[in-house]
Motif scaffolding. Sequence first.
Motif, PDB file in Angstrom:
ATOM      1  N   LEU A   1       2.275   8.372  -7.270  1.00  0.00           N
ATOM      2  CA  LEU A   1       2.835   7.362  -6.631  1.00  0.00           C
ATOM      3  C   LEU A   1       2.866   7.576  -5.044  1.00  0.00           C
ATOM      4  O   LEU A   1       2.324   8.411  -4.381  1.00  0.00           O
ATOM      5  CB  LEU A   1       4.475   7.681  -7.036  1.00  0.00           C
ATOM      6  CG  LEU A   1       4.828   7.614  -8.268  1.00  0.00           C
ATOM      7  CD1 LEU A   1       6.129   8.219  -8.556  1.00  0.00           C
ATOM      8  CD2 LEU A   1       4.904   6.190  -8.891  1.00  0.00           C
ATOM      9  N   VAL A  58       9.135   5.113  -6.266  1.00  0.00           N
ATOM     10  CA  VAL A  58       9.047   4.512  -7.447  1.00  0.00           C
ATOM     11  C   VAL A  58       9.156   2.945  -6.837  1.00  0.00           C
ATOM     12  O   VAL A  58       8.267   1.883  -7.055  1.00  0.00           O
ATOM     13  CB  VAL A  58      10.042   4.530  -8.595  1.00  0.00           C
ATOM     14  CG1 VAL A  58       9.837   3.437  -9.531  1.00  0.00           C
ATOM     15  CG2 VAL A  58       9.739   6.166  -9.043  1.00  0.00           C
ATOM     16  N   ARG A  59      10.234   2.590  -5.832  1.00  0.00           N
ATOM     17  CA  ARG A  59      10.420   1.347  -5.225  1.00  0.00           C
ATOM     18  C   ARG A  59       9.120   0.762  -4.620  1.00  0.00           C
ATOM     19  O   ARG A  59       8.713  -0.065  -4.889  1.00  0.00           O
ATOM     20  CB  ARG A  59      11.706   1.374  -4.282  1.00  0.00           C
ATOM     21  CG  ARG A  59      11.969   0.297  -3.729  1.00  0.00           C
ATOM     22  CD  ARG A  59      13.376   0.475  -2.852  1.00  0.00           C
ATOM     23  NE  ARG A  59      13.013   1.235  -1.680  1.00  0.00           N
ATOM     24  CZ  ARG A  59      12.184   0.591  -0.584  1.00  0.00           C
ATOM     25  NH1 ARG A  59      11.814  -0.422  -0.622  1.00  0.00           N
ATOM     26  NH2 ARG A  59      12.077   1.429   0.497  1.00  0.00           N
ATOM     27  N   THR A  94       5.997   2.024  -4.781  1.00  0.00           N
ATOM     28  CA  THR A  94       4.880   1.883  -5.547  1.00  0.00           C
ATOM     29  C   THR A  94       4.864   0.657  -6.421  1.00  0.00           C
ATOM     30  O   THR A  94       4.002  -0.117  -6.441  1.00  0.00           O
ATOM     31  CB  THR A  94       4.805   3.071  -6.428  1.00  0.00           C
ATOM     32  OG1 THR A  94       4.775   4.204  -5.685  1.00  0.00           O
ATOM     33  CG2 THR A  94       3.348   3.116  -7.282  1.00  0.00           C
ATOM     34  N   LYS A  95       6.112   0.070  -7.045  1.00  0.00           N
ATOM     35  CA  LYS A  95       6.132  -1.137  -7.453  1.00  0.00           C
ATOM     36  C   LYS A  95       5.891  -2.190  -6.809  1.00  0.00           C
ATOM     37  O   LYS A  95       5.359  -3.191  -7.284  1.00  0.00           O
ATOM     38  CB  LYS A  95       7.779  -1.090  -8.265  1.00  0.00           C
ATOM     39  CG  LYS A  95       7.856  -0.452  -9.490  1.00  0.00           C
ATOM     40  CD  LYS A  95       9.273  -0.586 -10.257  1.00  0.00           C
ATOM     41  CE  LYS A  95       9.185   0.069 -11.464  1.00  0.00           C
ATOM     42  NZ  LYS A  95      10.811   0.248 -11.675  1.00  0.00           N
ATOM     43  N   GLU A  96       6.303  -2.164  -5.591  1.00  0.00           N
ATOM     44  CA  GLU A  96       6.534  -3.390  -4.628  1.00  0.00           C
ATOM     45  C   GLU A  96       5.007  -3.325  -4.114  1.00  0.00           C
ATOM     46  O   GLU A  96       4.444  -4.446  -4.078  1.00  0.00           O
ATOM     47  CB  GLU A  96       7.341  -2.785  -3.280  1.00  0.00           C
ATOM     48  CG  GLU A  96       7.651  -4.066  -2.608  1.00  0.00           C
ATOM     49  CD  GLU A  96       8.652  -3.576  -1.450  1.00  0.00           C
ATOM     50  OE1 GLU A  96      10.123  -3.251  -1.910  1.00  0.00           O
ATOM     51  OE2 GLU A  96       8.332  -3.403  -0.343  1.00  0.00           O
ATOM     52  N   ARG A 153       1.979  -1.286  -4.874  1.00  0.00           N
ATOM     53  CA  ARG A 153       0.787  -0.982  -5.725  1.00  0.00           C
ATOM     54  C   ARG A 153       1.291  -0.670  -7.288  1.00  0.00           C
ATOM     55  O   ARG A 153       1.147   0.447  -7.854  1.00  0.00           O
ATOM     56  CB  ARG A 153       0.226   0.293  -5.136  1.00  0.00           C
ATOM     57  CG  ARG A 153      -0.473   0.219  -3.862  1.00  0.00           C
ATOM     58  CD  ARG A 153      -1.722  -0.523  -3.801  1.00  0.00           C
ATOM     59  NE  ARG A 153      -2.765  -0.241  -4.892  1.00  0.00           N
ATOM     60  CZ  ARG A 153      -3.578   0.777  -4.741  1.00  0.00           C
ATOM     61  NH1 ARG A 153      -3.566   1.392  -3.594  1.00  0.00           N
ATOM     62  NH2 ARG A 153      -4.330   1.239  -5.751  1.00  0.00           N
ATOM     63  N   PRO A 154       1.615  -1.926  -7.796  1.00  0.00           N
ATOM     64  CA  PRO A 154       2.083  -1.912  -9.176  1.00  0.00           C
ATOM     65  C   PRO A 154       1.061  -1.393  -9.934  1.00  0.00           C
ATOM     66  O   PRO A 154       1.240  -0.987 -11.268  1.00  0.00           O
ATOM     67  CB  PRO A 154       2.485  -3.369  -9.490  1.00  0.00           C
ATOM     68  CG  PRO A 154       1.812  -4.200  -8.283  1.00  0.00           C
ATOM     69  CD  PRO A 154       1.756  -3.195  -7.088  1.00  0.00           C
ATOM     70  N   ASP A 155      -0.221  -1.404  -9.589  1.00  0.00           N
ATOM     71  CA  ASP A 155      -1.295  -1.124 -10.596  1.00  0.00           C
ATOM     72  C   ASP A 155      -1.351   0.549 -10.556  1.00  0.00           C
ATOM     73  O   ASP A 155      -2.001   0.902 -11.450  1.00  0.00           O
ATOM     74  CB  ASP A 155      -2.877  -1.508  -9.758  1.00  0.00           C
ATOM     75  CG  ASP A 155      -2.809  -0.917  -8.400  1.00  0.00           C
ATOM     76  OD1 ASP A 155      -2.012  -1.322  -7.493  1.00  0.00           O
ATOM     77  OD2 ASP A 155      -3.876  -0.153  -8.101  1.00  0.00           O
ATOM     78  N   ILE A 180       1.227   2.246 -11.295  1.00  0.00           N
ATOM     79  CA  ILE A 180       2.398   2.624 -12.410  1.00  0.00           C
ATOM     80  C   ILE A 180       1.829   2.568 -13.800  1.00  0.00           C
ATOM     81  O   ILE A 180       1.594   1.053 -14.153  1.00  0.00           O
ATOM     82  CB  ILE A 180       3.670   1.828 -12.015  1.00  0.00           C
ATOM     83  CG1 ILE A 180       4.170   2.359 -10.763  1.00  0.00           C
ATOM     84  CG2 ILE A 180       4.648   2.322 -12.994  1.00  0.00           C
ATOM     85  CD1 ILE A 180       5.514   1.792 -10.162  1.00  0.00           C
ATOM     86  N   GLU A 214       1.826   1.729 -17.499  1.00  0.00           N
ATOM     87  CA  GLU A 214       3.160   1.461 -18.487  1.00  0.00           C
ATOM     88  C   GLU A 214       3.379   2.731 -19.495  1.00  0.00           C
ATOM     89  O   GLU A 214       4.823   2.782 -19.734  1.00  0.00           O
ATOM     90  CB  GLU A 214       2.710   0.491 -19.212  1.00  0.00           C
ATOM     91  CG  GLU A 214       2.971  -1.077 -18.513  1.00  0.00           C
ATOM     92  CD  GLU A 214       4.358  -1.056 -17.836  1.00  0.00           C
ATOM     93  OE1 GLU A 214       5.530  -0.801 -18.891  1.00  0.00           O
ATOM     94  OE2 GLU A 214       4.539  -1.618 -16.774  1.00  0.00           O
TER      95      GLU A 214
END
Length: 225
Positions: free
Chosen positions: A172, A210-211, A213-215, A217-219, A221, A223
Amino acid sequence: MKIEVLTLFPEMFEALKSGVVGKALEKEIFTVNVTNIRNYSKDKHKKCDDSPFGGGAGMVMTPDPIHSAINAVDGEHKCRRIYMSPKGKTLSQELVENYAKEENILFLCGSYEGIDERIIELDIDEELSIGDYVLTGGELPCMVAINAVSRYIKGVLGSDESTSEESFASGLLEYPQYTRPQEYMGLSVPDVLLSGNHAEIAKWRYNEQVRITKERRPDLIKEDE
Ligand code: 4GS
């Protein structure tokens, strides 16, 4: 770890003498031996380049000075021999950790349009890129690799600069950091960081990671986790 560097611009590696890496080199926690490829040119003018067969722009580094320099510093092929090139595998934190396990690494830095392909075939184990952009030489990429690898060599980082808590180690991006003053230009440090509640602080930091990274570099995270 012992690192051999082959380059036409040895003076660029003075940059390694600063900061955390410079300190580690002073203490001989690892070593970097820089060799000027030009010293191995047999030409009376110490020439190390020539025009490309087939034509085209620019110059290519000739094979013999490079081959002789490699043989002089690693004749027994004890080193993992790496050529810095945009055609190589892209440097990642995983690759950095893998390089950090080596006892001997040799980095070959090319200039101009690159080196004669036969050197890659005869002498090089792998090609390494630091990213999809073109530079004028392999020296900066080589220093990027040395810097990243050195952080995983025991004794290079102080105890407060560990490699375990940072971006990519966790997969992350990092949480935001704050230091004094508590209020700056009307902006305050988040209250939780002043609370002294270490469990709450850890939770806040993880949520921020997490916030962010999602914003951005979503790549990163995965699944299935
Ligand atoms: C890179 C790179 C690079 C390519 C060297 C053109 C001179 C130059 N090397 N990652 N010839 N990006 N090398 O741009 O490693």
